[in-house]
Motif scaffolding. Structure first.
Motif, PDB file in Angstrom:
ATOM      1  N   GLU A  36       0.858  -1.185   0.000  1.00 19.24           N
ATOM      2  CA  GLU A  36       0.000   0.000   0.000  1.00 19.24           C
ATOM      3  C   GLU A  36       0.893   1.234   0.000  1.00 19.24           C
ATOM      4  OE1 GLU A  36      -2.780   0.508   3.277  1.00 19.24           O
ATOM      5  OE2 GLU A  36      -3.607   2.333   2.367  1.00 19.24           O
ATOM      6  N   LEU A  80       1.534   4.917   1.023  1.00 21.01           N
ATOM      7  CA  LEU A  80       1.043   5.820   2.069  1.00 21.01           C
ATOM      8  C   LEU A  80       1.863   7.106   2.059  1.00 21.01           C
ATOM      9  CD1 LEU A  80       0.665   3.006   4.711  1.00 21.01           C
ATOM     10  CD2 LEU A  80      -1.238   4.447   3.928  1.00 21.01           C
ATOM     11  N   ILE A  81       1.167   8.206   2.138  1.00 24.38           N
ATOM     12  CA  ILE A  81       1.840   9.499   2.010  1.00 24.38           C
ATOM     13  C   ILE A  81       2.577   9.859   3.306  1.00 24.38           C
ATOM     14  CG2 ILE A  81      -0.181  10.798   2.784  1.00 24.38           C
ATOM     15  CD1 ILE A  81       2.208  11.910   0.010  1.00 24.38           C
ATOM     16  N   PRO A  86      -0.122  11.493   8.419  1.00 23.16           N
ATOM     17  CA  PRO A  86      -1.304  11.653   7.557  1.00 23.16           C
ATOM     18  C   PRO A  86      -2.589  11.715   8.371  1.00 23.16           C
ATOM     19  CG  PRO A  86      -0.292   9.488   7.224  1.00 23.16           C
ATOM     20  CD  PRO A  86       0.626  10.265   8.106  1.00 23.16           C
ATOM     21  N   ASP A  96      -3.377  13.196  -3.435  1.00 26.18           N
ATOM     22  CA  ASP A  96      -3.631  11.867  -3.991  1.00 26.18           C
ATOM     23  C   ASP A  96      -3.060  11.725  -5.404  1.00 26.18           C
ATOM     24  OD1 ASP A  96      -4.793  10.903  -1.732  1.00 26.18           O
ATOM     25  OD2 ASP A  96      -6.847  11.326  -2.356  1.00 26.18           O
ATOM     26  N   MET A 125      -8.601  -1.818  11.470  1.00 24.15           N
ATOM     27  CA  MET A 125      -7.630  -2.208  12.492  1.00 24.15           C
ATOM     28  C   MET A 125      -8.232  -2.525  13.855  1.00 24.15           C
ATOM     29  SD  MET A 125      -4.300   0.102  12.615  1.00 24.15           S
ATOM     30  CE  MET A 125      -4.446   0.879  11.042  1.00 24.15           C
ATOM     31  N   GLU A 149      -5.744  -5.467   8.636  1.00 22.65           N
ATOM     32  CA  GLU A 149      -4.785  -4.386   8.835  1.00 22.65           C
ATOM     33  C   GLU A 149      -4.364  -4.312  10.287  1.00 22.65           C
ATOM     34  OE1 GLU A 149      -4.905  -0.419   6.788  1.00 22.65           O
ATOM     35  OE2 GLU A 149      -7.010  -1.023   6.643  1.00 22.65           O
ATOM     36  N   GLY A 150      -3.216  -3.741  10.538  1.00 23.25           N
ATOM     37  CA  GLY A 150      -2.806  -3.465  11.914  1.00 23.25           C
ATOM     38  C   GLY A 150      -2.373  -4.707  12.682  1.00 23.25           C
ATOM     39  N   GLU A 187       0.141  -6.776  14.524  1.00 17.52           N
ATOM     40  CA  GLU A 187       1.417  -6.421  15.136  1.00 17.52           C
ATOM     41  C   GLU A 187       2.122  -7.606  15.780  1.00 17.52           C
ATOM     42  OE1 GLU A 187       0.718  -3.104  17.757  1.00 17.52           O
ATOM     43  OE2 GLU A 187       0.267  -1.743  16.085  1.00 17.52           O
ATOM     44  N   GLY A 224       0.718  -5.069   8.324  1.00 14.70           N
ATOM     45  CA  GLY A 224       0.892  -4.606   9.693  1.00 14.70           C
ATOM     46  C   GLY A 224       2.338  -4.564  10.119  1.00 14.70           C
ATOM     47  N   PHE A 225       2.542  -3.940  11.272  1.00  9.90           N
ATOM     48  CA  PHE A 225       3.901  -3.761  11.765  1.00  9.90           C
ATOM     49  C   PHE A 225       4.608  -5.099  11.997  1.00  9.90           C
ATOM     50  CE2 PHE A 225       2.786   0.591  13.906  1.00  9.90           C
ATOM     51  CZ  PHE A 225       2.515   1.101  12.646  1.00  9.90           C
ATOM     52  N   PRO A 252       5.296   1.017   7.238  1.00  6.96           N
ATOM     53  CA  PRO A 252       5.467   1.639   5.920  1.00  6.96           C
ATOM     54  C   PRO A 252       6.905   2.149   5.811  1.00  6.96           C
ATOM     55  CG  PRO A 252       3.488   2.469   7.010  1.00  6.96           C
ATOM     56  CD  PRO A 252       4.243   1.684   8.031  1.00  6.96           C
TER      57      PRO A 252
HETATM   58  P1  C2E Z   1      -5.304   3.420   5.860  1.00  7.01           P
HETATM   59  O1  C2E Z   1      -5.465   3.599   4.387  1.00  7.01           O
HETATM   60  O2  C2E Z   1      -6.257   2.495   6.529  1.00  7.01           O
HETATM   61  O3  C2E Z   1      -3.803   2.963   6.071  1.00  7.01           O
HETATM   62  C1  C2E Z   1      -3.348   2.108   7.049  1.00  7.01           C
HETATM   63  C2  C2E Z   1      -2.770   2.859   8.208  1.00  7.01           C
HETATM   64  O4  C2E Z   1      -2.504   1.906   9.224  1.00  7.01           O
HETATM   65  C3  C2E Z   1      -1.418   3.514   7.925  1.00  7.01           C
HETATM   66  O5  C2E Z   1      -1.360   4.674   8.704  1.00  7.01           O
HETATM   67  C4  C2E Z   1      -0.436   2.498   8.473  1.00  7.01           C
HETATM   68  O6  C2E Z   1       0.794   3.054   8.840  1.00  7.01           O
HETATM   69  C5  C2E Z   1      -1.185   2.027   9.692  1.00  7.01           C
HETATM   70  N1  C2E Z   1      -0.747   0.723  10.137  1.00  7.01           N
HETATM   71  C6  C2E Z   1      -0.376  -0.334   9.354  1.00  7.01           C
HETATM   72  N2  C2E Z   1      -0.047  -1.397  10.109  1.00  7.01           N
HETATM   73  C7  C2E Z   1      -0.199  -1.029  11.390  1.00  7.01           C
HETATM   74  C8  C2E Z   1      -0.017  -1.713  12.649  1.00  7.01           C
HETATM   75  O7  C2E Z   1       0.347  -2.863  12.714  1.00  7.01           O
HETATM   76  N3  C2E Z   1      -0.307  -1.026  13.784  1.00  7.01           N
HETATM   77  C9  C2E Z   1      -0.721   0.260  13.743  1.00  7.01           C
HETATM   78  N4  C2E Z   1      -0.966   0.863  14.891  1.00  7.01           N
HETATM   79  N5  C2E Z   1      -0.889   0.942  12.581  1.00  7.01           N
HETATM   80  C10 C2E Z   1      -0.640   0.303  11.413  1.00  7.01           C
HETATM   81  P2  C2E Z   1      -0.875   6.059   8.112  1.00  7.01           P
HETATM   82  O8  C2E Z   1       0.161   5.870   7.086  1.00  7.01           O
HETATM   83  O9  C2E Z   1      -0.603   6.954   9.272  1.00  7.01           O
HETATM   84  O10 C2E Z   1      -2.179   6.551   7.356  1.00  7.01           O
HETATM   85  C11 C2E Z   1      -3.350   6.809   8.042  1.00  7.01           C
HETATM   86  C12 C2E Z   1      -4.475   7.018   7.089  1.00  7.01           C
HETATM   87  O11 C2E Z   1      -4.267   8.185   6.315  1.00  7.01           O
HETATM   88  C13 C2E Z   1      -4.652   5.908   6.075  1.00  7.01           C
HETATM   89  O12 C2E Z   1      -5.377   4.837   6.609  1.00  7.01           O
HETATM   90  C14 C2E Z   1      -5.399   6.621   4.989  1.00  7.01           C
HETATM   91  O13 C2E Z   1      -6.771   6.689   5.317  1.00  7.01           O
HETATM   92  C15 C2E Z   1      -4.824   7.987   5.052  1.00  7.01           C
HETATM   93  N6  C2E Z   1      -3.809   8.115   3.993  1.00  7.01           N
HETATM   94  C16 C2E Z   1      -2.504   7.808   4.009  1.00  7.01           C
HETATM   95  N7  C2E Z   1      -1.942   8.095   2.827  1.00  7.01           N
HETATM   96  C17 C2E Z   1      -2.921   8.591   2.035  1.00  7.01           C
HETATM   97  C18 C2E Z   1      -2.985   9.058   0.676  1.00  7.01           C
HETATM   98  O14 C2E Z   1      -2.008   9.081  -0.071  1.00  7.01           O
HETATM   99  N8  C2E Z   1      -4.177   9.511   0.236  1.00  7.01           N
HETATM  100  C19 C2E Z   1      -5.299   9.489   1.030  1.00  7.01           C
HETATM  101  N9  C2E Z   1      -6.451   9.932   0.527  1.00  7.01           N
HETATM  102  N10 C2E Z   1      -5.267   9.042   2.275  1.00  7.01           N
HETATM  103  C20 C2E Z   1      -4.093   8.592   2.774  1.00  7.01           C
END
Ligand code: C2E
Ligand code: MG
Ligand code: MG
Length: 564
Positions: A340, A342-343, A355, A372, A485, A518-519, A521, A539-540, A545
């Protein structure tokens, strides 16, 4: 139907006269037909009028009174936008006073000593009818369903109260209904309207004691501007209880945000802040009230700064795309299957901005599309590069926000993205958050259908956090459910959560789609998910990421494992 019911309610009339005998005489004549209030002088009359500005239909006013006489009252009324529409009948023994009173806007006279009761009754009812007719002409002033002020009038009146009544310390409050579109979708529009109407009634009843005004500014948003109140929990409870009594079999949750009076802050800003507070408790059924505070002010400043800095973030390459792997856990050992995108924002002064902080902010005003588009282009370029370097494809999912899904140019943009990078449609997957599906569903479904027909795989993100119903789900064009998550977090300790996860897997099987958890750990979570048949994990536990250079190490490790 609804209109006539309102008209049938007895009208409220204020009688202002310093002589008790006169008040009593009018009470005898008008009682039973109208609800009556009494004042003993002009000052008291004005106070009562302000209290009841929402429901007072007429003032019967003696001209000679102590403290403040009737002329002065009429002068004040003429200057007061919120009261000047209330018709005044003047009480006078002095014929010569009639002209002046007329010039000042009196609607009619009752002479003293009093005429026979029928004459008084006729005059009162005639003036009420006339003013009712005038009100119809200015119907635009009122919202049709609730009878509260419509948006523009409300803002105009609030700003006048602010300008001309600096002695009044006014709070702003915003009230909203949780998931009102679902309430409408499930119970029908007519029911939805009846809920709005009931809320409107209760707000009117409340506001009439506060010298305030209220509006349904749009759909299910109600704005209040009223004298400072000590206890908004009680106010919210009162309205919530009225709604509960109205519809005991449907659970409807209200939430409220309040910006308490602060010197010199204009109503528009006050209401914006109340709205921001109200948004903060969205979905928080345990604690649906939020009072604007210092922390929110700091947040507001931060938000303003981020909004400001976004332009330079793009041009100065502060935005970076990170990749988080998804592993197929039904293989042994688990196999890297995709990633995935992620920004990440590396802000020169604030450091890494998450984000979670800026995505919702930019979603609020559509700027998210700019972010995006950047991410999609970067991800597509990256997939192409890896395809060339490694000889096969690691598909990458990108996030689509609500604004993207409603953009009419979306499909063309994505086609161009694929063509310009010489990719296949299945090389880029699209994650659409569940909540994007829930309103204006048909537009969204149509767009997603087209994308899917082209060959894009569609993943429903954050599944379980929104409110899709089962029958909606079966119509949704999706290939993958990404389980939110929160379901995974406690599966090792909570039976309920584990059962929910199984339920989601059952739903997915029924729909014929795969599930990404997702998520994840811990090893324990992985085990449990594998045992119940979950397909993919992100997930972590496998990796956070990471920037592309690090993701390449994961790819290379994968290639090495496959060769061995
Ligand atoms: P999302 O799309 O549901 O992305 C998954 C989020 O879960 C990511 O957070 C990721 O770092 C986090 N995550 C993954 N595995 C684990 C884990 O094991 N434990 C925990 N605690 N967290 C985990 P991130 O990168 O902070 O992004 C948060 C949200 O921000 C994303 O949720 C998505 O909704 C949004 N986002 C991120 N990048 C973009 C983008 O380029 N465009 C848009 N529109 N939204 C974005
Ligand atoms: Mg996502
Ligand atoms: Mg997600």
């Amino acid at each position: 139907m609804i209109e006539t019911k309102q008209i049938e309610r007895p009208k409220l009339i204020l009688i202002a006269d310093d002589i008790e005998l006169n008040r009593d005489a009018l009470e005898v004549v008008l009682d039973g037909q109208y609800d009556l209030l009494f004042a003993e002088n002009g000052k008291e009359a004005l106070e009562i009028m302000r209290m009841h500005r929402e429901d007072l239909s007429m003032l019967i006013l003696d001209l000679n009174m102590p403290v403040m006489n009737g002329y002065e009252v009429m002068e004040r009324l003429r200057e007061d936008e919120l009261l000047q529409h209330i018709p005044v009948i003047v009480l006078t023994a002095d014929k010569s006073a009639e002209l002046q009173a007329l010039q000042m806007g009196a609607a009619d006279f009752i002479t003293k000593p009093f005429d026979i009761p029928e004459i008084i009754q006729t005059r009162v009812s005639r003036i009420l009818e006339l003013s009712e007719g005038k009100k119809l002409i200015s119907a635009a002033e009122r919202d049709r369903i609730t009878g509260l002020y419509s948006r523009n009038f409300f803002y105009e009146y609030a700003s006048r109260l602010f300008q001309y009544h600096t002695e009044m310390h006014m709070d702003a409050a915003v009230l909203n209904i949780e998931q009102f579109h679902s309430v409408n979708a499930v119970n029908g529009r007519e029911f939805g309207d009846s809920v709005l109407k009931r809320i409107g009634e209760e707000i009117r009843a409340f506001i009439s004691g506060t010298q305030g005004i209220a509006s349904r500014v749009e759909a299910d948003r109600f704005d209040l501007y009223c004298l400072h109140q000590p206890d908004y929990r009680a106010v919210l409870n009162r309205i919530q209880e009225a709604v509960n009594r109205h519809s005991p079999n449907v659970s409807i949750h209200l939430r409220m945000g309040v910006m308490p009076w602060r010197e010199g802050v204009e109503p528009v800003l006050m209401l914006d802040r109340a709205q921001a507070a109200c948004n903060m408790v969205r979905g928080n059924y345990q604690n649906p009230l939020m009072i604007y505070n210092e922390e929110m002010q700091a947040q507001e400043l931060m938000n303003r700064r981020l909004l400001n800095d976004l332009k330079s973030a793009v041009s100065e390459h502060q935005l970076q795309v990170y990749y988080q792997p998804k592993y197929d856990i039904q293989c042994d050992p688990p196999r890297l299957s995709s990633a995935e995108a992620l920004i990440r924002w590396k802000h020169p002064e604030l450091g890494m901005v998450s984000p979670g902080q800026f995505v919702p902010l930019f979603e609020g005003n559509g700027l998210i599309s700019r972010v995006d588009h950047y991410v999609w282009e970067e991800a597509a370029r990256q997939v192409r590069e890896w395809k060339d370097r490694y000889g096969f494809v690691f598909p990458v999912s990108v996030n689509l926000s609500r604004a993207d899904v409603f953009d009419p140019a979306l499909v063309d943009r994505l086609i161009r993205l694929i063509e310009e990078n010489h990719l296949d449609y299945k090389d880029i997957k699209l994650e659409v958050t569940e909540s994007a599906y829930t309103d204006k569903a048909s537009t969204v479904l149509e767009t997603i259908h087209r994308l899917r027909e082209l060959g894009f795989e569609i993943e429903m993100d954050d599944f379980g956090s929104g409110y899709s119903s089962l029958n909606m789900l079966s119509d949704m064009p999706i290939d993958v459910l990404k389980m939110d998550m929160k379901f995974v977090r406690n599966i090792e300790t909570s039976d309920t959560d584990m059962r929910l996860v199984k339920l989601i897997l059952d739903i997915a099987r029924y729909l014929g789609v795969k599930v990404v958890a997702e998520g994840v750990e811990t090893e324990g979570q992985l085990r449990l998910l594998k045992d119940v048949g979950c397909d993919l994990i992100q997930g972590f536990y496998f990796s956070r990421p990471v920037p592309p250079e690090e993701f390449e190490k994961l790819i290379e490790k994968e290639i090495a494992t496959e060769r061995s």
